[in-house]
Design an enzyme around this catalytic site. Structure first.
Site, short mmCIF file in Angstrom:
data_model
loop_
_atom_site.label_atom_id
_atom_site.label_comp_id
_atom_site.label_asym_id
_atom_site.label_seq_id
_atom_site.Cartn_x
_atom_site.Cartn_y
_atom_site.Cartn_z
N GLU A 143 -0.17 -0.49 -4.54
CA GLU A 143 -1.45 0.22 -4.51
C GLU A 143 -1.25 1.72 -4.30
OE1 GLU A 143 -5.43 0.16 -1.66
OE2 GLU A 143 -4.34 -1.70 -2.10
N GLU A 171 0.84 -1.21 0.00
CA GLU A 171 0.00 0.00 0.00
C GLU A 171 0.87 1.25 0.00
OE1 GLU A 171 -2.59 2.27 -0.34
OE2 GLU A 171 -3.87 0.90 0.83
N HIS A 180 -0.81 4.44 -0.20
CA HIS A 180 -1.68 5.49 0.34
C HIS A 180 -1.59 6.79 -0.43
CE1 HIS A 180 -2.25 3.13 4.25
NE2 HIS A 180 -3.45 3.39 3.80
N HIS A 228 -11.98 -2.52 -2.50
CA HIS A 228 -11.46 -1.94 -1.27
C HIS A 228 -12.51 -2.11 -0.17
CE1 HIS A 228 -10.95 1.60 1.49
NE2 HIS A 228 -9.67 1.27 1.38
N GLU A 240 -9.94 3.42 -4.92
CA GLU A 240 -10.84 3.50 -3.77
C GLU A 240 -11.37 4.90 -3.53
OE1 GLU A 240 -8.44 3.95 0.25
OE2 GLU A 240 -7.43 2.49 -1.02
#
Length: 395
Positions: free
Chosen positions: A229, A203, A205, A305, A255
């Site tokens: 991600e 991830e 973010h 997600h 997401e």
């Protein structure tokens, strides 16, 4: 089209007569829910969790219902979706997207209950017998290789065969050299701990500038990750395709988009290999099927997600069963306290890293109001740009 039609024959669920919202406090975040009642005595529920603006989403959900939902037939989901979105001038965004998503979930719950069938029977049926899930939130502790490795092994022992984590700590745009080395060491430790047969997803973010994101592609390549991600902010969506072309593994994301209209640029720019719509943010069942179908036309897989409660996990399983191009579903369920499951009676259990085929009518979940009363909202906030964010306010 954008007003409630009271002249059509009423379906078996009756008409919407009342809408209420509830919030549940946990050690991580406050979970939000909407419950829609009909004049036939049925009720349906949906999740409206926002990480920080729960009260605002609850207020918007109730006001939306007052303007557009009271008196409506829950079976008119397409028209109701349009009425809520276009008729209220939502124009996307997180508050409106979450409110609309939760109401759409509740309407599908009502339809399933009225017909006596699980929701997935109303959204394409089942393409598979179970839904594979991966664990997130398992690494909420000290940020060192030994701790991460131990927690990864503990999570695998619960039956999971796929894990996601953010190894990068605090920071925005760039990582200091020492921080970058520490982050890579964490990934290396987890990969060694779980072996070659476990899927690892990393991830980002959505916080790195292009030079740092590109450097991380090289640093992560030895660890055979399943995807990277959201390596960059979505304000730089036009550069995602360039990053994809450099990567030896898939790039995922999505997401933060709340309907098919917000997804248009992601698809137009071929920004990712794997799209990640959230059932409680991207428009509910009505919209997520459209997003998944569009992804299929672009040769993209779907990995929904889900950083919400076990209700969203269960609802997402219903949706995932009917998505032909599904990859895997996210869950934080192993992170949560017992009272969360007591408040949400009937959620699907994670068994050996999978969610089973639902059998109960609707979503199969009911809210236990007395548990909500015992656990009011906590209004917690964790700042992922500060040291120790990954602990999520847990001791």
């Amino acid at each position: 089209m954008l007003t409630v039609n009271h002249t059509r024959p009423t379906g078996p669920a009756g008409r919407v007569s009342r809408v209420e919202t509830l919030m549940l406090g946990t050690a991580w975040r406050d979970f939000g829910y909407v419950r829609v009642h009909t004049d036939e005595g049925l009720s349906g529920i949906g999740e409206i969790t926002h990480p920080y603006r729960g009260a605002e989403v609850c207020a918007l959900t109730e006001s939306l219902a007052g303007r557009h939902l009271l008196g409506a037939d829950p079976f008119d989901t397409e028209e109701i979706w349009l009425r809520l979105y276009q008729g209220d001038f939502l124009r996307g965004g997180d508050l409106g997207g979450i409110a609309l998503s939760g109401l759409d979930q509740a309407l599908h719950d009502l339809m399933g209950k009225a017909l006596g069938v699980p929701v997935y029977r109303l959204t394409g049926g089942a393409c598979r017998d179970t839904v594979r899930v991966y664990a997130n939130g398992w690494y909420n502790g000290e940020r060192d290789p030994e701790t991460f490795a131990a927690k990864a092994r503990e999570t695998l022992a619960k039956g999971y065969s796929a894990l996601k984590f953010d190894p990068f700590g605090p920071g925005l745009h760039e990582l200091e050299r020492a921080e970058l080395r520490r982050s890579v060491d964490l990934v290396a430790a987890v990969r060694e701990a779980v072996g070659p047969d476990t899927d690892l997803f990393i991830e980002g973010h959505a916080r790195f500038a292009m030079p740092t994101a590109a450097r991380l592609l090289r640093e992560l390549e030895p660890f055979d990750i399943g995807w990277f991600e959201e390596p960059m902010p979505w304000t730089h969506i036009e550069r995602y395709r360039e990053l994809r072309q450099r990567a030896a593994f898939p790039i995922s994301g999505g997401e933060h988009f709340h309907n098919r209209y917000e997804y248009k640029q992601l698809f137009a720019t071929e920004a990712v290999d794997i799209v990640q719509p959230d059932l409680s943010m991207a428009g509910g069942f009505t919209e997520i099927r459209k997003i998944a179908a569009t992804a299929d036309t672009h040769g993209m897989l779907v990995a929904p997600h889900n950083s919400n409660s076990p209700l969203c996990t269960t609802a997402s399983a219903h949706a995932a069963l009917g998505i032909p191009n599904l990859k895997i579903l996210e869950t934080f369920d192993s992170l949560l306290e017992d009272h969360v499951f007591a408040a949400l009676r009937g959620t699907l259990p994670v068994e050996n890293g999978h969610l089973p085929l639902p059998t109960a009518p609707g979503l199969g979940v009911e809210l236990a109001d007395e548990v909500f009363a015992e656990h009011p909202p906590t209004h917690r906030f964790w700042n992922m740009f500060s040291e120790g964010w990954e602990k999520r306010n847990r001791t």
